[in-house]
Write an enzyme that holds these catalytic residues in place. Structure first.
Site, PDB file in Angstrom:
ATOM      1  N   CYS A 163       3.126  -5.639  -2.857  1.00 26.91           N
ATOM      2  CA  CYS A 163       1.766  -5.530  -2.310  1.00 26.91           C
ATOM      3  C   CYS A 163       0.985  -6.829  -2.319  1.00 26.91           C
ATOM      4  CB  CYS A 163       1.016  -4.441  -3.055  1.00 26.91           C
ATOM      5  SG  CYS A 163       1.919  -2.886  -3.016  1.00 26.91           S
ATOM      6  N   HIS A 296      -8.186  -5.993  -5.664  1.00 26.90           N
ATOM      7  CA  HIS A 296      -7.011  -5.244  -5.217  1.00 26.90           C
ATOM      8  C   HIS A 296      -7.395  -3.766  -5.161  1.00 26.90           C
ATOM      9  CE1 HIS A 296      -2.847  -4.610  -4.354  1.00 26.90           C
ATOM     10  NE2 HIS A 296      -2.616  -3.892  -5.433  1.00 26.90           N
ATOM     11  N   HIS A 333      -4.366   1.434   1.553  1.00 24.22           N
ATOM     12  CA  HIS A 333      -3.560   0.345   0.990  1.00 24.22           C
ATOM     13  C   HIS A 333      -2.484   0.005   2.004  1.00 24.22           C
ATOM     14  CE1 HIS A 333      -1.431  -2.352  -1.391  1.00 24.22           C
ATOM     15  NE2 HIS A 333      -1.278  -1.677  -2.510  1.00 24.22           N
TER      16      HIS A 333
END
Lengths: 721, 87
Positions: A163, A296, A333
């Site tokens: 990620c 994040h 996400h």
């Protein structure tokens, strides 16, 4: 050799997200607090705990009919790339002859495209043929498509660090500019929503059944999304000379790994905090200079708790002043795209003086942070961090500054002299006969038997080889700092294992997708597993570039070394035996396996440790078309003590070598020597280092074709000193 | 399935699902804890086991305290499965 540019300007950006097909629309809707988390439309989610995602619903560009078959990731990337170039005033494509690099991050590549075949009604009867799209649209395919459709680029790179991939790709782009390897870079990330990641995150219990709520006390997990984003980066002086509008500056960066766990972040947040502090330090800034952090903030219990602790630690007394928000409550996400997408959002925040909110956040778990709730807040934003924390503890933090920031001295050391301190070849060896030769040497033992059984649970053959090679390289080079990095080139990822996972979902629904299997399927798993096992806390990533994955990993490693992100990096490629790949690429024939890794470090560092380096890295370049790098191709001092290793077997590549100052040097076709797999150029590099220890003075490793090729020049260490 | 057969099946499940290479069923102590000190398993292993228990024995494992109690040891898991199947 060009002088390093003072600052890196962001002169263009493009976004395609669930909130909009371009950056302005996405940002306008973000600051209004709109959320794009709805029921999944792309595929059945029967059996899953969550049924939500942030999908891109607008039209996407495609290639001309009958030309290229583009995956959804390719089309998302094409959309954002064209917008970024146009935003920078560069038209919709790159002019031929420019030194314009493309640096791309992602995690799934053409998986969504491959799944549409694997889940077709007739898929079960189609045998292995149905898996062909997994090989025709690997992670590197998007860079190839962009090169064709908006290029030609002078260099391309595809990295996967889970990620944080998009952010790591931006850092790679910065390294090219600071090294003078490119004059302009298109850097970003892309990921299309697919069944594999949806079922995987769902099985991990990581998906919130309701729209995700980053940093909220009631949060239950993340909501997946899809999208793409790119930044155009160029040296400030060059941007000003062409009258380009500077959106903001990329002033700092930090890439590192936690070496902690395959899915859990290091809970104290100290590793994340250290990385944020490092990014600030690169830009010469402190917490007092910061006005915004794009976190994040996934919405999972573990990430948000860890990240809040890290933010409090880094921001200190400024925590009550610095605005913090996560874009994932509105955009989902987007995995490999997230680091780039959120960097682009951060750039727009600085440019427009508006901090976007955290969608879904009503009651913050950590009230000591200054969360932005509801809608965007207009504010004086001078500098901002954008953080990305990936599975396997692969993290990256970017520091962006507003366009009117005063220039300062950069604290990034640029080092030019690199050496090879260790070399490990897997599946091949040198021939001891009078004439140099090499040949394949099949493995006699399962590589897993070389590792501790408990610490290597769920490792596959590739992870075991990578880990063992990294350990060998580290031990033969003596004591190394914790900031040693690892770049692992690999062409296709774990194809057989991914196929088995998808077949299980097809047959049994998402309820029985195995949670512990999923983290092993991402392209970065080889590097991630090895970094956790070998406790490497430097930058860690997978690199995908087909048969050039080995030299592409070396290029990635040099970028990290140049930026001071690592003291040493193990880099190379591995191609383990995979029955599906063999059946599709070598039906009825022979397909080898193997790999090769080298340990690279600055010469000064090796000498400090009292090491005698095995070889000097004279040049490592990616050439395009008829360009020939002068440093790499200067005639060897003594042709009788030099050697060229090249791959693949192709008369035009051989002619390219034959027309060079290395024409009278002995050449060995490594593919013809029986090394028939995509890690062959990584193997050639590590075997070449061995050769230098046996009487050769200089060596050239050439891999690729006439469109693009890597050239690595090595010499014995004393030859250049 | 009698208790002993069930215990053996659970041990085989542990070895296969958690990739306990080099371990045989007789190496696994029925009484010692699965997580933390015992077999050294973590929460990712717990998720994998919960999925496997439901798939192999048809018994869903609840989240939270009840699930943690079921995973206390091989014996506890055996009793949990037997009880759930009897209901």
């Amino acid at each position: 050799m060009t002088t390093p540019p003072d600052r890196i300007a962001v002169t263009g950006l493009g976004i395609v997200s669930a909130l909009g097909g371009d950056a302005p629309t996405t940002f306008e809707r973000l600051i209004r607090g709109e959320r794009a988390l709805f029921g999944v439309g792309a595929f059945e989610t029967t059996g899953a705990r969550s049924h939500l995602a942030a999908e891109v619903t607008g039209p996407l560009p495609d290639a001309e009919p009958g030309s290229l078959e583009l995956s959804r990731s390719d089309r998302l990337a094409l959309c954002a790339a064209r917008e970024a170039l146009a935003c920078a005033g560069l038209g919709e494509s790159v002019e031929s002859g420019e030194r314009f690099g493309l640096s791309l991050g992602g995690t799934t590549g053409g998986m969504a495209h491959a799944e549409s075949r694997l889940f077709a009604p007739d898929a079960a009867s189609a045998g292995l043929e149905r898996a062909r799209r997994l090989l025709s649209h690997p992670l590197s395919a998007t860079a190839v498509a962009l090169d064709r459709l908006v290029g030609p680029f002078s260099s391309t790179q595809t990295v996967c660090s889970a990620c944080s991939s998009g952010a790591v790709a931006i850092v790679q782009g910065a390294s090219w500019l600071l090294r003078g390897d490119a004059e302009r870079v298109l850097a970003g990330g892309v990921d299309a929503l697919c069944r594999m990641t949806f079922a995987g995150f769902d099985a991990l219990g990581a998906l919130d059944p309701e729209p995700c709520r980053p940093f909220d006390v009631a949060r239950k997990g993340l909501t997946l999304g899809e999208g793409a984003a790119f930044l155009v980066l160029e040296p400030e002086a060059r941007a000003r000379a062409r009258g380009a509008r500077i959106l903001c500056f990329l002033s700092g960066w930090a890439v590192g790994s936690e070496a902690h766990h395959v899915t859990h972040p290091e809970p104290s947040g100290q590793k994340a905090a250290t990385l944020m502090a490092r990014a600030l330090a690169v830009g010469g800034l402190g917490a007092r200079d910061l006005d915004y952090v794009n976190a994040h903030g996934t919405g999972t219990l573990a990430n948000d708790a860890m990240e809040a602790r890290a933010l409090l630690s880094v921001l200190g007394s400024d925590a009550s002043r610095v605005r913090v928000s996560s874009s994932k409550g509105q955009l989902g996400h987007t995995l490999g795209a997230a680091g780039a997408l959120e960097a682009a959002v951060t750039a727009l925040s600085l440019e427009r003086g508006i901090a976007p909110p955290t969608g879904g956040l009503n009651q913050p778990e950590e009230p000591a942070l200054r969360h932005v709730l509801g809608t965007g807040e207009r504010a004086e934003l001078r500098a901002a961090l954008s953080s990305s924390f990936g599975f396997g503890g692969m993290n990256a933090v970017l520091l962006l500054e507003r366009s009117d920031a005063a220039p300062r001295a950069r604290r990034t050391a640029l080092r030019r002299a690199y050496v090879v301190s260790a070399a490990v070849a897997l599946g091949a060896k040198l021939d001891e006969s009078a004439q140099p030769a090499l040949h394949a040497e099949p493995f006699d033992a399962d590589p897993l038997t070389r590792l501790d059984a408990e610490r290597s649970r769920r490792f596959d053959r590739g992870a075991a080889f990578t880990t063992w090679a990294a350990l060998e390289a580290l031990s033969s080079a003596g004591a190394l700092p914790a900031t040693t990095g690892l770049a692992v080139g690999n062409a296709y990822g774990p194809v057989e294992r991914s196929l088995a996972f998808l077949d299980r979902i097809r047959e049994r629904g998402m309820r029985f997708s195995p949670p512990a299997e999923f983290p092993q399927l991402v392209h970065s798993a080889l590097a991630g597993n090895a970094s956790i096992y070998a406790k490497l806390e430097g930058p860690v990533a997978g690199v995908a570039a087909g048969s050039e994955s080995g030299p592409a990993a070396v290029a990635c490693a040099l970028g990290w070394l140049e930026l001071g992100q690592a003291e040493a990096v193990v880099a190379g490629a591995i191609e383990p035996r995979d029955p599906v790949v063999s059946a599709l690429l070598a039906p009825g024939g022979e397909r080898g396996e193997g790999g090769g890794f080298v340990l690279l470090e600055p010469e000064a560092r090796a000498l400090e440790r009292g090491e005698r380096p095995l070889a000097r890295l004279v040049a490592h370049v990616e050439e395009r078309g008829t360009q020939r790098d002068p440093l790499a191709w200067t005639a060897p001092r003594d042709a009788s003590r030099a050697l060229v290793l090249f791959t693949p077997s192709h008369p035009e590549l051989e002619r390219w070598i034959a027309e060079s100052p290395w024409s009278c040097v002995r050449r060995i076709d490594t593919t013809a020597s029986g090394l028939s797999h995509e890690a062959v150029s990584g193997q050639a590099l590590s075997l070449g280092v061995d050769w230098l220890a046996r009487g050769l003075d200089e060596l050239l490793v050439v891999s690729g074709g006439l469109v693009a090729r890597f050239v690595t020049r090595l010499s014995t260490w004393d030859a250049g000193s | 399935m009698d208790q002993n057969t069930l215990i053996q099946a659970i041990k085989r499940m542990l070895i296969e699902e958690l990739d306990l290479r080099g371990k045989a069923p007789e190496d696994i102590d029925e009484e010692s804890p699965l997580f933390g000190a015992g077999l050294g398993l973590d929460s990712l292993d717990a998720l994998q086991l919960a999925m496997a228990v439901e798939e192999r024995f048809g018994v869903p494992v609840p989240e939270g305290e009840a699930g943690r109690a079921a995973f206390a040891s091989v014996r506890a898991l055996g009793e949990f499965i037997a009880r759930a199947r009897a209901e």
